[in-house]
Design a protein around this motif. Structure first.
Motif, PDB file in Angstrom:
ATOM      1  N   TRP A   1     -10.890  18.998  -7.506  1.00 40.20           N
ATOM      2  CA  TRP A   1     -10.382  17.633  -7.325  1.00 40.20           C
ATOM      3  C   TRP A   1      -8.864  17.571  -7.482  1.00 40.20           C
ATOM      4  N   VAL A   2      -8.304  18.418  -8.344  1.00 36.66           N
ATOM      5  CA  VAL A   2      -6.850  18.427  -8.550  1.00 36.66           C
ATOM      6  C   VAL A   2      -6.140  18.964  -7.308  1.00 36.66           C
ATOM      7  N   LYS A   3      -6.799  19.817  -6.581  1.00 36.61           N
ATOM      8  CA  LYS A   3      -6.223  20.355  -5.346  1.00 36.61           C
ATOM      9  C   LYS A   3      -6.385  19.385  -4.170  1.00 36.61           C
ATOM     10  N   ILE A   4      -7.410  18.534  -4.211  1.00 37.34           N
ATOM     11  CA  ILE A   4      -7.697  17.626  -3.092  1.00 37.34           C
ATOM     12  C   ILE A   4      -6.961  16.295  -3.225  1.00 37.34           C
ATOM     13  N   VAL A   5      -6.928  15.712  -4.417  1.00 41.83           N
ATOM     14  CA  VAL A   5      -6.370  14.374  -4.624  1.00 41.83           C
ATOM     15  C   VAL A   5      -4.935  14.227  -4.105  1.00 41.83           C
ATOM     16  N   PRO A   6      -4.038  15.196  -4.354  1.00 45.87           N
ATOM     17  CA  PRO A   6      -2.671  15.006  -3.844  1.00 45.87           C
ATOM     18  C   PRO A   6      -2.615  14.882  -2.318  1.00 45.87           C
ATOM     19  N   HIS A   7      -3.478  15.604  -1.637  1.00 45.10           N
ATOM     20  CA  HIS A   7      -3.505  15.529  -0.173  1.00 45.10           C
ATOM     21  C   HIS A   7      -4.005  14.164   0.296  1.00 45.10           C
ATOM     22  N   VAL A   8      -4.969  13.625  -0.402  1.00 40.31           N
ATOM     23  CA  VAL A   8      -5.493  12.292  -0.059  1.00 40.31           C
ATOM     24  C   VAL A   8      -4.400  11.240  -0.280  1.00 40.31           C
ATOM     25  N   ILE A   9      -3.763  11.299  -1.452  1.00 39.36           N
ATOM     26  CA  ILE A   9      -2.707  10.326  -1.760  1.00 39.36           C
ATOM     27  C   ILE A   9      -1.558  10.445  -0.764  1.00 39.36           C
ATOM     28  N   ASP A  10      -1.116  11.674  -0.505  1.00 39.15           N
ATOM     29  CA  ASP A  10       0.030  11.862   0.385  1.00 39.15           C
ATOM     30  C   ASP A  10      -0.292  11.527   1.834  1.00 39.15           C
ATOM     31  N   THR A  11      -1.533  11.737   2.239  1.00 42.43           N
ATOM     32  CA  THR A  11      -1.940  11.327   3.592  1.00 42.43           C
ATOM     33  C   THR A  11      -1.900   9.804   3.701  1.00 42.43           C
ATOM     34  N   ALA A  12      -2.381   9.122   2.673  1.00 37.26           N
ATOM     35  CA  ALA A  12      -2.314   7.651   2.664  1.00 37.26           C
ATOM     36  C   ALA A  12      -0.857   7.192   2.674  1.00 37.26           C
ATOM     37  N   LEU A  13      -0.023   7.826   1.863  1.00 31.90           N
ATOM     38  CA  LEU A  13       1.395   7.486   1.800  1.00 31.90           C
ATOM     39  C   LEU A  13       2.051   7.627   3.177  1.00 31.90           C
ATOM     40  N   LEU A  14       1.827   8.743   3.818  1.00 29.59           N
ATOM     41  CA  LEU A  14       2.418   8.972   5.144  1.00 29.59           C
ATOM     42  C   LEU A  14       1.841   8.019   6.186  1.00 29.59           C
TER      43      LEU A  14
ATOM     44  N   LEU B   1       0.830  -1.204   0.000  1.00 23.40           N
ATOM     45  CA  LEU B   1       0.000   0.000   0.000  1.00 23.40           C
ATOM     46  C   LEU B   1       0.866   1.256   0.000  1.00 23.40           C
ATOM     47  N   HIS B   2       1.935   1.234   0.791  1.00 26.85           N
ATOM     48  CA  HIS B   2       2.866   2.366   0.854  1.00 26.85           C
ATOM     49  C   HIS B   2       3.532   2.585  -0.508  1.00 26.85           C
ATOM     50  N   ILE B   3       3.991   1.527  -1.124  1.00 24.06           N
ATOM     51  CA  ILE B   3       4.648   1.625  -2.429  1.00 24.06           C
ATOM     52  C   ILE B   3       3.663   2.136  -3.490  1.00 24.06           C
ATOM     53  N   THR B   4       2.446   1.606  -3.477  1.00 22.02           N
ATOM     54  CA  THR B   4       1.435   2.050  -4.426  1.00 22.02           C
ATOM     55  C   THR B   4       1.137   3.535  -4.250  1.00 22.02           C
ATOM     56  N   ALA B   5       0.976   3.963  -3.011  1.00 19.84           N
ATOM     57  CA  ALA B   5       0.711   5.381  -2.745  1.00 19.84           C
ATOM     58  C   ALA B   5       1.898   6.245  -3.188  1.00 19.84           C
ATOM     59  N   ALA B   6       3.124   5.748  -3.010  1.00 14.87           N
ATOM     60  CA  ALA B   6       4.313   6.504  -3.427  1.00 14.87           C
ATOM     61  C   ALA B   6       4.320   6.702  -4.941  1.00 14.87           C
ATOM     62  N   TYR B   7       4.040   5.645  -5.683  1.00  9.40           N
ATOM     63  CA  TYR B   7       4.016   5.769  -7.143  1.00  9.40           C
ATOM     64  C   TYR B   7       2.868   6.648  -7.614  1.00  9.40           C
ATOM     65  N   LEU B   8       1.712   6.541  -6.973  1.00 12.41           N
ATOM     66  CA  LEU B   8       0.599   7.423  -7.320  1.00 12.41           C
ATOM     67  C   LEU B   8       0.956   8.880  -7.048  1.00 12.41           C
ATOM     68  N   SER B   9       1.628   9.115  -5.941  1.00 11.02           N
ATOM     69  CA  SER B   9       2.051  10.463  -5.594  1.00 11.02           C
ATOM     70  C   SER B   9       2.990  11.020  -6.659  1.00 11.02           C
ATOM     71  N   LEU B  10       3.964  10.225  -7.067  1.00 12.94           N
ATOM     72  CA  LEU B  10       4.913  10.672  -8.095  1.00 12.94           C
ATOM     73  C   LEU B  10       4.203  10.915  -9.423  1.00 12.94           C
ATOM     74  N   LEU B  11       3.365   9.986  -9.840  1.00  9.83           N
ATOM     75  CA  LEU B  11       2.670  10.139 -11.122  1.00  9.83           C
ATOM     76  C   LEU B  11       1.777  11.377 -11.141  1.00  9.83           C
ATOM     77  N   PHE B  12       1.056  11.596 -10.059  1.00 11.37           N
ATOM     78  CA  PHE B  12       0.176  12.757 -10.015  1.00 11.37           C
ATOM     79  C   PHE B  12       0.990  14.045  -9.921  1.00 11.37           C
ATOM     80  N   PHE B  13       2.146  14.000  -9.250  1.00  5.29           N
ATOM     81  CA  PHE B  13       3.026  15.171  -9.205  1.00  5.29           C
ATOM     82  C   PHE B  13       3.502  15.526 -10.611  1.00  5.29           C
ATOM     83  N   ILE B  14       3.958  14.528 -11.352  1.00  8.57           N
ATOM     84  CA  ILE B  14       4.451  14.767 -12.712  1.00  8.57           C
ATOM     85  C   ILE B  14       3.338  15.348 -13.587  1.00  8.57           C
TER      86      ILE B  14
END
Length: 122
Positions: free
Chosen positions: A35-48, A5-18
């Motif tokens: 949604w573009v402003k909210i999604v990164p926070h959701v992904i990064d919260t899951a990652l952390l 789950l951590h790895i998946t969230a990390a890759y999602l975070s990178l892809l959405f950042f790019i």
């Protein structure tokens, strides 16, 4: 399971950042979408969250050097990312900071995989 789950969230975070960095360079209006402003926070919260749970589960205390280096790099990645997407005044500045942020992400990936602060050099 937490690791995946951590790895998946990390890759999602990178892809959405790019993707957001690309939109920023093109000055695309979609960057202003809610949604573009909210999604990164959701992904990064899951990652952390998954990262902290993984560290607790694996009893990483005191923090190993590689994990401390990864956390320090995370702070740098966040700062670079905000300049790349929001604060960079010109496309050239945003491009440079986006590239630097991706380099720091690759460092963090290497530190985690190699389990050394030397990242890919270790």
């Amino acid at each position: 399971m937490l690791k995946h789950l951590h790895i998946t969230a990390a890759y999602l975070s990178l892809l959405f950042f790019i993707l957001r960095a690309f939109w920023s360079l093109r000055e695309a209006p979609i960057l202003q979408a809610r949604w573009v402003k909210i999604v990164p926070h959701v992904i990064d919260t899951a990652l952390l969250t998954f990262g902290v749970l993984l560290a607790i589960t694996l009893n990483f205390w005191p923090l190993p050097a590689w994990l401390s280096a990864k956390i320090a790099a995370l702070v740098i990645y966040i700062v670079l990312g905000t300049v790349a997407i929001k604060r960079g005044k010109t496309p050239a500045i945003r491009t440079g900071f986006a590239f630097a942020a991706v380099v720091v992400f690759v460092y963090m990936l290497g530190a985690a995989i190699q389990r050394t602060p030397l990242s890919w050099l270790g």
